[in-house]
Design a protein around this motif. Structure first.
Motif, short mmCIF file in Angstrom:
data_model
loop_
_atom_site.label_atom_id
_atom_site.label_comp_id
_atom_site.label_asym_id
_atom_site.label_seq_id
_atom_site.Cartn_x
_atom_site.Cartn_y
_atom_site.Cartn_z
N SER A 58 0.82 -1.21 0.00
CA SER A 58 0.00 0.00 0.00
C SER A 58 0.85 1.27 0.00
CB SER A 58 -0.92 0.02 1.23
OG SER A 58 -0.15 0.17 2.43
N GLN A 59 2.14 1.12 0.27
CA GLN A 59 3.06 2.25 0.37
C GLN A 59 3.71 2.54 -0.99
OE1 GLN A 59 3.28 3.68 3.81
NE2 GLN A 59 1.45 2.42 3.58
N ASN A 60 4.52 3.59 -1.02
CA ASN A 60 5.28 3.93 -2.24
C ASN A 60 4.37 4.18 -3.44
OD1 ASN A 60 7.81 4.27 -3.62
ND2 ASN A 60 7.55 2.25 -4.54
N GLY A 61 3.22 4.80 -3.19
CA GLY A 61 2.29 5.10 -4.27
C GLY A 61 1.21 4.07 -4.47
N GLY A 62 1.31 2.93 -3.77
CA GLY A 62 0.25 1.92 -3.85
C GLY A 62 0.44 0.94 -5.00
N THR A 63 -0.45 -0.06 -5.03
CA THR A 63 -0.38 -1.13 -6.02
C THR A 63 -1.76 -1.33 -6.63
OG1 THR A 63 1.37 -2.20 -4.76
CG2 THR A 63 0.24 -3.55 -6.40
N THR A 64 -1.85 -1.17 -7.93
CA THR A 64 -3.14 -1.26 -8.63
C THR A 64 -3.14 -2.30 -9.75
OG1 THR A 64 -2.47 0.55 -10.11
CG2 THR A 64 -3.73 1.15 -8.15
N GLY A 65 -1.99 -2.82 -10.11
CA GLY A 65 -1.91 -3.78 -11.20
C GLY A 65 -2.41 -3.21 -12.50
N ASN A 86 3.82 -9.68 -23.43
CA ASN A 86 3.31 -8.50 -24.15
C ASN A 86 2.99 -7.40 -23.14
OD1 ASN A 86 2.00 -6.60 -25.69
ND2 ASN A 86 0.69 -8.07 -26.76
N SER A 87 3.75 -6.34 -23.14
CA SER A 87 3.57 -5.26 -22.17
C SER A 87 2.27 -4.50 -22.39
CB SER A 87 4.75 -4.29 -22.22
OG SER A 87 4.88 -3.72 -23.51
N SER A 88 1.65 -4.65 -23.57
CA SER A 88 0.38 -3.97 -23.85
C SER A 88 -0.79 -4.69 -23.20
CB SER A 88 0.15 -3.89 -25.37
OG SER A 88 1.15 -3.11 -25.98
N VAL A 89 -0.61 -5.97 -22.85
CA VAL A 89 -1.65 -6.73 -22.15
C VAL A 89 -1.54 -6.42 -20.67
CG1 VAL A 89 -2.51 -9.02 -21.57
CG2 VAL A 89 -1.66 -8.55 -23.89
N LYS A 90 -2.57 -5.83 -20.10
CA LYS A 90 -2.51 -5.38 -18.72
C LYS A 90 -3.26 -6.28 -17.74
CE LYS A 90 0.02 -1.78 -19.48
NZ LYS A 90 1.42 -1.78 -18.98
N VAL A 91 -4.24 -7.04 -18.21
CA VAL A 91 -4.97 -7.96 -17.34
C VAL A 91 -5.08 -9.31 -18.03
CG1 VAL A 91 -7.10 -8.44 -16.08
CG2 VAL A 91 -6.30 -6.07 -16.30
N ILE A 92 -4.54 -10.35 -17.37
CA ILE A 92 -4.57 -11.70 -17.92
C ILE A 92 -5.50 -12.56 -17.07
CG2 ILE A 92 -3.21 -13.76 -18.48
CD1 ILE A 92 -0.75 -11.93 -18.68
N GLN A 109 8.19 -4.74 -16.87
CA GLN A 109 6.83 -4.24 -17.13
C GLN A 109 6.28 -3.53 -15.91
OE1 GLN A 109 4.00 -6.72 -19.26
NE2 GLN A 109 5.63 -8.07 -19.98
N THR A 110 5.29 -2.69 -16.16
CA THR A 110 4.64 -1.92 -15.10
C THR A 110 3.14 -1.97 -15.27
OG1 THR A 110 6.52 -0.39 -14.93
CG2 THR A 110 4.41 0.36 -14.04
N GLY A 111 2.42 -2.23 -14.18
CA GLY A 111 0.97 -2.17 -14.20
C GLY A 111 0.33 -3.38 -14.88
N LYS A 112 0.32 -4.52 -14.20
CA LYS A 112 -0.22 -5.73 -14.81
C LYS A 112 -0.88 -6.60 -13.73
CE LYS A 112 1.08 -8.76 -18.60
NZ LYS A 112 1.93 -8.62 -19.78
N THR A 113 -1.98 -7.25 -14.10
CA THR A 113 -2.68 -8.20 -13.23
C THR A 113 -2.75 -9.55 -13.92
OG1 THR A 113 -4.05 -6.50 -12.16
CG2 THR A 113 -4.87 -8.77 -12.11
N ILE A 114 -2.41 -10.59 -13.16
CA ILE A 114 -2.59 -11.97 -13.63
C ILE A 114 -3.48 -12.66 -12.61
CG2 ILE A 114 -1.47 -14.12 -14.32
CD1 ILE A 114 1.14 -12.53 -14.64
N TYR A 115 -4.63 -13.16 -13.05
CA TYR A 115 -5.52 -13.80 -12.09
C TYR A 115 -6.16 -15.05 -12.70
CZ TYR A 115 -9.98 -12.29 -14.20
OH TYR A 115 -11.07 -12.12 -15.04
N GLY A 116 -6.63 -15.91 -11.82
CA GLY A 116 -7.27 -17.14 -12.27
C GLY A 116 -8.74 -17.16 -11.96
N ASN A 142 4.35 -2.57 -9.83
CA ASN A 142 2.89 -2.44 -9.79
C ASN A 142 2.19 -3.65 -10.42
OD1 ASN A 142 0.34 -1.37 -9.33
ND2 ASN A 142 0.39 -0.04 -11.13
N LEU A 143 2.35 -4.79 -9.75
CA LEU A 143 1.75 -6.03 -10.23
C LEU A 143 0.79 -6.60 -9.20
CD1 LEU A 143 4.92 -7.95 -11.53
CD2 LEU A 143 3.43 -6.42 -12.83
N ILE A 144 -0.26 -7.26 -9.70
CA ILE A 144 -1.15 -8.04 -8.86
C ILE A 144 -1.22 -9.46 -9.43
CG2 ILE A 144 -3.52 -8.38 -8.05
CD1 ILE A 144 -3.84 -5.34 -8.03
N ILE A 145 -1.01 -10.44 -8.56
CA ILE A 145 -1.14 -11.86 -8.94
C ILE A 145 -2.15 -12.46 -7.97
CG2 ILE A 145 0.04 -14.07 -9.23
CD1 ILE A 145 2.65 -12.46 -9.62
N ARG A 146 -3.25 -12.98 -8.50
CA ARG A 146 -4.36 -13.35 -7.62
C ARG A 146 -5.06 -14.65 -8.07
NH1 ARG A 146 -7.09 -8.67 -7.40
NH2 ARG A 146 -6.49 -8.23 -5.26
#
Length: 367
Positions: A58-65, A86-92, A109-116, A142-146
């Motif tokens: 939550s620190q250093n500007g936060g995490t949004t994926g 592919n850096s253009s793909v932001k949500v997998i 890469q910056t700003g990416k979410t990978i979820y199942g 700025n990654l989210i893996i969920r």
């Protein structure tokens, strides 16, 4: 005043009254896990609030994926590899079981979410030194893996790769995942990685370890390494990591986690591996806050190694049928954030019900 005006004012008052009740109900639900003398601060994460990430992430500007970017759905290895690279793909969005034939690499890469989706798994059967591992993440921010299961072939010490590794990454939130049966380990974080939160995640070994590997250990069920060596001095001031509501479950032998250099906060987590030699290990210049966790049927809950900085073990920790050290040494850091605490009596039932890939998809807000 006319009857119509009076009626309008009365109706408005009734609506406000219902809204107030509903607001109070929601607030009551969000603070359900708080102890009687504690309240949630505005920075505390709540169910359904994606912008309120728990812990160090939550620190250093936060995490949004990848945020609300359009999703790319993948159902096989080639699609997943292409989307990750592919850096253009932001949500997998991962669906079904995908066999990882060669370790996946996510770099720069910056700003990416990978979820199942429900039941999604990434599986590797490779136990070789060079071919093992599922996901290597390097120099990313700025990654989210969920909500993913990472399943390896079982511990076999060939100095191989972990199921997943973060290398020089910042602001990463790993939430509601399960890491099982890694070759070298389940999930390691190293090399100046910083502002990381791992929440509601389960670590386990379900397969028998394989003996005879070139690395020298015949039972390398060592789950989580923080910092790669005492000589990695660039890690000083980094490796700020939160493990919140995690579960070190059956089969874990050591490294739950094993820490060098970092400021690591372990809160409201559950340790119950009956084969454990040691659980939390404080290594060189480790600064660890162990807060309100439950240790059950484990050996050596707190291992104080040479050269540590500090380990604080709060009075809220519970040790049931444990042996070995339970005490800290010196005074550890105070986190700059607030995590909604579970009552001690609720920890075991909450973690065993909710840790792991228990979501149906990309549901934000763990707490």
């Amino acid at each position: 005043m006319t009857f119509k005006t009076k009626f309008t004012i009365s109706l408005f008052a009734i609506v406000l009254s219902f809204a107030s009740c509903n607001t109070e109900d929601v607030a009551e639900q969000n603070t359900d896990a708080l102890s009687k003398n504690q309240t949630a601060s505005p920075s505390t994460s709540k169910v359904g609030v994606c912008s309120e990430v728990p812990g160090w992430a939550s620190q250093n500007g936060g995490t949004t994926g990848g945020g609300t970017s359009s999703e790319t759905t993948v159902t096989n290895y080639s699609q997943l590899k292409s989307a990750i690279e592919n850096s253009s793909v932001k949500v997998i969005k991962v669906t079904g079981t995908i066999t990882v034939s060669a370790r996946l690499s996510l770099q720069d890469q910056t700003g990416k979410t990978i979820y199942g989706t429900s039941g999604a798994k990434l599986v590797s059967t490779n136990q070789t030194k060079d071919g093992s591992g599922i996901l290597s993440v390097k120099r990313c921010k700025n990654l989210i893996i969920r909500n993913l299961v990472f399943e390896g072939p079982g511990a076999y010490d060939t100095d191989g790769w972990d199921n997943a590794i973060l290398d020089d990454c910042q602001n990463v939130w790993v939430d509601h995942c399960e890491f099982r049966d890694g070759v070298d380990g389940n999930f390691d974080i190293k090399n100046k990685s910083d502002y990381i939160t791992v929440s509601y995640t389960k670590f386990t070994y379900l397969k028998a370890p394989r003996a005879g590997g070139s690395g020298g250990s015949d039972d390398h069920r060592y789950s989580n390494l923080i910092g790669s060596s005492d000589g990695a001095t660039a890690d000083r001031g980094k490796l700020r990591i939160t493990f919140a509501r995690c579960w070190w479950a059956s089969g874990c032998k050591e490294r739950m986690p094993r820490v060098r250099f970092g400021k690591v906060h372990i809160i409201n987590s559950y340790f119950n591996s009956s084969v454990s030699n040691k659980c939390i290990a404080a290594g060189f210049e480790a600064n660890i806050r162990v807060e309100n966790n439950v240790f059950e049927n484990v050996k050596n809950p707190i291992d104080l190694m040479t050269g540590l900085t500090a380990v604080t073990v709060t009075s809220g920790n519970v040790f049931t049928n444990t042996s070995g050290n339970k005490a800290g040494k010196n005074t550890a850091f105070t986190p700059p954030y607030t995590v909604v605490p579970l009552s001690t009596s609720a920890i075991k039932s909450d973690i065993t019900a909710n840790a792991g890939a228990t979501f149906s998809g990309n549901i934000c807000g763990s707490f």
